[in-house]
Design an enzyme around this catalytic site. Sequence first.
Site, PDB file in Angstrom:
ATOM      1  CG  ASP A  99      -2.098   0.862   1.066  1.00 50.40           C
ATOM      2  OD1 ASP A  99      -1.931   2.073   0.751  1.00 50.40           O
ATOM      3  OD2 ASP A  99      -3.139   0.479   1.759  1.00 50.40           O
ATOM      4  CG  HIS A 101      -3.257   5.198  -0.461  1.00 50.77           C
ATOM      5  ND1 HIS A 101      -3.260   3.704  -0.933  1.00 50.77           N
ATOM      6  CD2 HIS A 101      -3.884   5.658  -1.534  1.00 50.77           C
ATOM      7  CE1 HIS A 101      -4.071   3.744  -2.041  1.00 50.77           C
ATOM      8  NE2 HIS A 101      -4.223   5.043  -2.687  1.00 50.77           N
ATOM      9  CB  SER A 152      -4.145  -2.310   3.394  1.00 52.54           C
ATOM     10  OG  SER A 152      -3.442  -2.187   2.189  1.00 52.54           O
TER      11      SER A 152
HETATM   12 CO1  B1M Z   1      -5.569   5.473  -3.932  1.00 50.62          CO
HETATM   13  N1  B1M Z   1      -7.148   4.574  -3.771  1.00 50.62           N
HETATM   14  N2  B1M Z   1      -4.901   4.141  -5.187  1.00 50.62           N
HETATM   15  N3  B1M Z   1      -4.217   6.866  -4.585  1.00 50.62           N
HETATM   16  N4  B1M Z   1      -6.619   6.915  -3.326  1.00 50.62           N
HETATM   17  C1  B1M Z   1      -8.060   5.190  -2.744  1.00 50.62           C
HETATM   18  C2  B1M Z   1      -7.539   4.454  -1.279  1.00 50.62           C
HETATM   19  C3  B1M Z   1      -9.486   4.470  -3.127  1.00 50.62           C
HETATM   20  C4  B1M Z   1     -10.665   4.260  -2.031  1.00 50.62           C
HETATM   21  C5  B1M Z   1     -10.127   5.411  -4.290  1.00 50.62           C
HETATM   22  C6  B1M Z   1     -11.328   5.161  -4.770  1.00 50.62           C
HETATM   23  O1  B1M Z   1     -11.372   4.047  -5.457  1.00 50.62           O
HETATM   24  N5  B1M Z   1     -12.403   5.862  -4.512  1.00 50.62           N
HETATM   25  C7  B1M Z   1      -9.158   3.143  -3.744  1.00 50.62           C
HETATM   26  C8  B1M Z   1      -9.059   1.910  -2.903  1.00 50.62           C
HETATM   27  C9  B1M Z   1     -10.187   0.821  -3.381  1.00 50.62           C
HETATM   28  C10 B1M Z   1      -9.950  -0.487  -2.528  1.00 50.62           C
HETATM   29  O2  B1M Z   1      -9.239  -0.879  -2.271  1.00 50.62           O
HETATM   30  N6  B1M Z   1     -11.103  -1.064  -2.612  1.00 50.62           N
HETATM   31  C11 B1M Z   1      -7.793   3.417  -4.327  1.00 50.62           C
HETATM   32  C12 B1M Z   1      -7.076   2.678  -5.452  1.00 50.62           C
HETATM   33  C13 B1M Z   1      -7.779   1.763  -6.334  1.00 50.62           C
HETATM   34  C14 B1M Z   1      -5.730   3.015  -5.683  1.00 50.62           C
HETATM   35  C15 B1M Z   1      -4.771   2.134  -6.769  1.00 50.62           C
HETATM   36  C16 B1M Z   1      -4.888   0.728  -6.717  1.00 50.62           C
HETATM   37  C17 B1M Z   1      -5.118   2.838  -8.290  1.00 50.62           C
HETATM   38  C18 B1M Z   1      -4.319   2.092  -9.366  1.00 50.62           C
HETATM   39  O3  B1M Z   1      -3.210   1.973  -9.571  1.00 50.62           O
HETATM   40  N7  B1M Z   1      -5.117   1.907 -10.320  1.00 50.62           N
HETATM   41  C19 B1M Z   1      -3.463   2.841  -6.433  1.00 50.62           C
HETATM   42  C20 B1M Z   1      -2.900   1.893  -5.257  1.00 50.62           C
HETATM   43  C21 B1M Z   1      -1.360   1.750  -5.265  1.00 50.62           C
HETATM   44  C22 B1M Z   1      -1.010   0.931  -3.907  1.00 50.62           C
HETATM   45  O4  B1M Z   1      -1.352   1.213  -2.841  1.00 50.62           O
HETATM   46  N8  B1M Z   1      -0.230  -0.308  -4.476  1.00 50.62           N
HETATM   47  C23 B1M Z   1      -3.647   4.124  -5.831  1.00 50.62           C
HETATM   48  C24 B1M Z   1      -2.590   5.162  -5.728  1.00 50.62           C
HETATM   49  C25 B1M Z   1      -2.806   6.594  -5.212  1.00 50.62           C
HETATM   50  C26 B1M Z   1      -2.090   7.482  -5.427  1.00 50.62           C
HETATM   51  C27 B1M Z   1      -0.737   7.230  -5.569  1.00 50.62           C
HETATM   52  C28 B1M Z   1      -2.457   8.272  -6.743  1.00 50.62           C
HETATM   53  C29 B1M Z   1      -2.621   8.575  -4.295  1.00 50.62           C
HETATM   54  C30 B1M Z   1      -1.928   8.474  -2.979  1.00 50.62           C
HETATM   55  C31 B1M Z   1      -0.707   9.334  -2.757  1.00 50.62           C
HETATM   56  C32 B1M Z   1      -0.033   9.272  -1.479  1.00 50.62           C
HETATM   57  O5  B1M Z   1      -0.559   8.842  -0.375  1.00 50.62           O
HETATM   58  N9  B1M Z   1       1.187   9.554  -1.234  1.00 50.62           N
HETATM   59  C33 B1M Z   1      -3.860   7.997  -3.846  1.00 50.62           C
HETATM   60  C34 B1M Z   1      -4.880   8.735  -3.400  1.00 50.62           C
HETATM   61  C35 B1M Z   1      -4.621  10.196  -2.958  1.00 50.62           C
HETATM   62  C36 B1M Z   1      -6.393   8.272  -3.089  1.00 50.62           C
HETATM   63  C37 B1M Z   1      -7.533   9.033  -2.567  1.00 50.62           C
HETATM   64  C38 B1M Z   1      -8.158   9.698  -3.323  1.00 50.62           C
HETATM   65  C39 B1M Z   1      -7.327   9.743  -1.282  1.00 50.62           C
HETATM   66  C40 B1M Z   1      -6.493   9.253  -0.010  1.00 50.62           C
HETATM   67  C41 B1M Z   1      -6.073  10.140   0.873  1.00 50.62           C
HETATM   68  O6  B1M Z   1      -4.904  10.583   1.023  1.00 50.62           O
HETATM   69  N10 B1M Z   1      -6.921  10.776   1.700  1.00 50.62           N
HETATM   70  C42 B1M Z   1      -8.227   7.587  -1.798  1.00 50.62           C
HETATM   71  C43 B1M Z   1      -9.603   7.789  -1.887  1.00 50.62           C
HETATM   72  C44 B1M Z   1     -10.251   7.502  -0.118  1.00 50.62           C
HETATM   73  O7  B1M Z   1      -9.557   7.350   0.577  1.00 50.62           O
HETATM   74  N11 B1M Z   1     -11.514   7.400  -0.301  1.00 50.62           N
HETATM   75  C45 B1M Z   1      -7.777   6.395  -2.788  1.00 50.62           C
HETATM   76  C46 B1M Z   1      -6.770  11.794   2.569  1.00 50.62           C
HETATM   77  C47 B1M Z   1      -6.295  10.967   3.861  1.00 50.62           C
HETATM   78  C48 B1M Z   1      -5.917  12.295   5.230  1.00 50.62           C
HETATM   79  O8  B1M Z   1      -7.124  10.024   4.464  1.00 50.62           O
HETATM   80  O9  B1M Z   1      -5.452   8.475   4.573  1.00 50.62           O
HETATM   81  O10 B1M Z   1      -7.822   7.858   4.949  1.00 50.62           O
HETATM   82  P1  B1M Z   1      -6.838   8.776   5.071  1.00 50.62           P
HETATM   83  O11 B1M Z   1      -6.517   9.061   6.575  1.00 50.62           O
HETATM   84  C49 B1M Z   1      -7.260   9.523   7.594  1.00 50.62           C
HETATM   85  C50 B1M Z   1      -8.151   8.382   8.310  1.00 50.62           C
HETATM   86  O12 B1M Z   1      -8.100   7.339   7.426  1.00 50.62           O
HETATM   87  C51 B1M Z   1      -7.145   8.295   9.559  1.00 50.62           C
HETATM   88  O13 B1M Z   1      -6.617   9.566   9.782  1.00 50.62           O
HETATM   89  C52 B1M Z   1      -6.795  10.264   8.621  1.00 50.62           C
HETATM   90  C53 B1M Z   1      -7.354  11.503   8.758  1.00 50.62           C
HETATM   91  O14 B1M Z   1      -7.067  12.505   9.919  1.00 50.62           O
HETATM   92  N12 B1M Z   1      -5.871   7.340   9.504  1.00 50.62           N
HETATM   93  C54 B1M Z   1      -5.374   6.843  10.413  1.00 50.62           C
HETATM   94  C55 B1M Z   1      -5.405   6.807   8.456  1.00 50.62           C
HETATM   95  N13 B1M Z   1      -4.046   6.145   8.708  1.00 50.62           N
HETATM   96  C56 B1M Z   1      -4.270   6.089  10.032  1.00 50.62           C
HETATM   97  C57 B1M Z   1      -3.467   5.356  10.811  1.00 50.62           C
HETATM   98  C58 B1M Z   1      -3.808   5.472  12.444  1.00 50.62           C
HETATM   99  C59 B1M Z   1      -4.787   6.162  12.827  1.00 50.62           C
HETATM  100  C60 B1M Z   1      -5.776   6.915  11.748  1.00 50.62           C
HETATM  101  O15 B1M Z   1      -3.198   4.915  13.127  1.00 50.62           O
HETATM  102  C61 B1M Z   1      -1.897   4.136  12.994  1.00 50.62           C
END
Ligand code: B1M
Length: 216
Positions: A99, A101, A152
């Site tokens: 992963d 992200h 994940s």
């Molecule tokens: Co990707 N991605 N992505 N992506 N991406 C998602 C996660 C996805 C839901 C988008 C969608 O389809 N709507 C989807 C997953 C679907 C699934 O698994 N069912 C997805 C996909 C499919 C993919 C790829 C597979 C796409 C592809 O290649 N075809 C690929 C995966 C690559 C891989 O991981 N092997 C991919 C790639 C990418 C980018 C590189 C382009 C980029 C990431 C850049 C980066 O992180 N440096 C990206 C992004 C930006 C996203 C979305 C749009 C936004 C994620 C984000 O940063 N959100 C995302 C959509 C979504 O999440 N709904 C998506 C903002 C961030 C602050 O939120 O990380 O959730 P988040 O953190 C929150 C809480 O979750 C929590 O605190 C934060 C807020 O305070 N939290 C924790 C998180 N970690 C924590 C740990 C803790 C405590 C709290 O304690 C340890």
Amino acid sequence: LPLFERLERRIVDGEREGLEADLLAALESRPALEIINDTLLAGMKTVGELFGSGQMQLPFVLASAEVMKAAVAFLEPHMEKAEDDQGKGTIVLATVKGDVHDIGKNLVDIILTNNGYTVVNLGIKQPISTILSAAQEHRADAVGMSGLLVKSTVVMKENLQEMNGRGVAKELPVLLGGAALTRSYVENDLSEVYEGRVDYARDAFEGLRLMDATMA
Ligand code: B1M
């Protein structure tokens, strides 16, 4: 557009030029954390929705993520730090194997660091063996794992099983977060699996509250 709408739009459009000037202007009326939580994260949410519904292609998601990271990096020095509140404990933090992200994980790092924790941030795609070596090396009090992909959540379960197998579960509480997890999956399914304490954090602030509770 008005300032805060424009900032949110910058994330969605991946528009970096002029970002710093807008952030400086925003800081005049709101604290850094509020800008991140209410404005920038709203933009990332829209990005997720557009990507999920096929209206946005991956390179543009990447551009949005880069602007988000640049904005957070710019705001970080402006965040409040609990100066008198140091040495609360050490946590090893990583995005799990497979992963990439890391925006959420890095926010957790910032919030914990600013609130007195030592955070060993290992980065993305980290296998459990590396996480556990780091935990041992740094005598960590807890392990934090982040993951946004559905697969994940399976990796996290395997990691907990590995930790049981190595006999470290009792001394290493685990904090889990990331968009693909649900509270019930962690609190019901994963709690059954893990022989130590495992908590779900919806966001970085819940992560901080849980760390405080774990260390109390
Ligand atoms: Co990707 N991605 N992505 N992506 N991406 C998602 C996660 C996805 C839901 C988008 C969608 O389809 N709507 C989807 C997953 C679907 C699934 O698994 N069912 C997805 C996909 C499919 C993919 C790829 C597979 C796409 C592809 O290649 N075809 C690929 C995966 C690559 C891989 O991981 N092997 C991919 C790639 C990418 C980018 C590189 C382009 C980029 C990431 C850049 C980066 O992180 N440096 C990206 C992004 C930006 C996203 C979305 C749009 C936004 C994620 C984000 O940063 N959100 C995302 C959509 C979504 O999440 N709904 C998506 C903002 C961030 C602050 O939120 O990380 O959730 P988040 O953190 C929150 C809480 O979750 C929590 O605190 C934060 C807020 O305070 N939290 C924790 C998180 N970690 C924590 C740990 C803790 C405590 C709290 O304690 C340890």
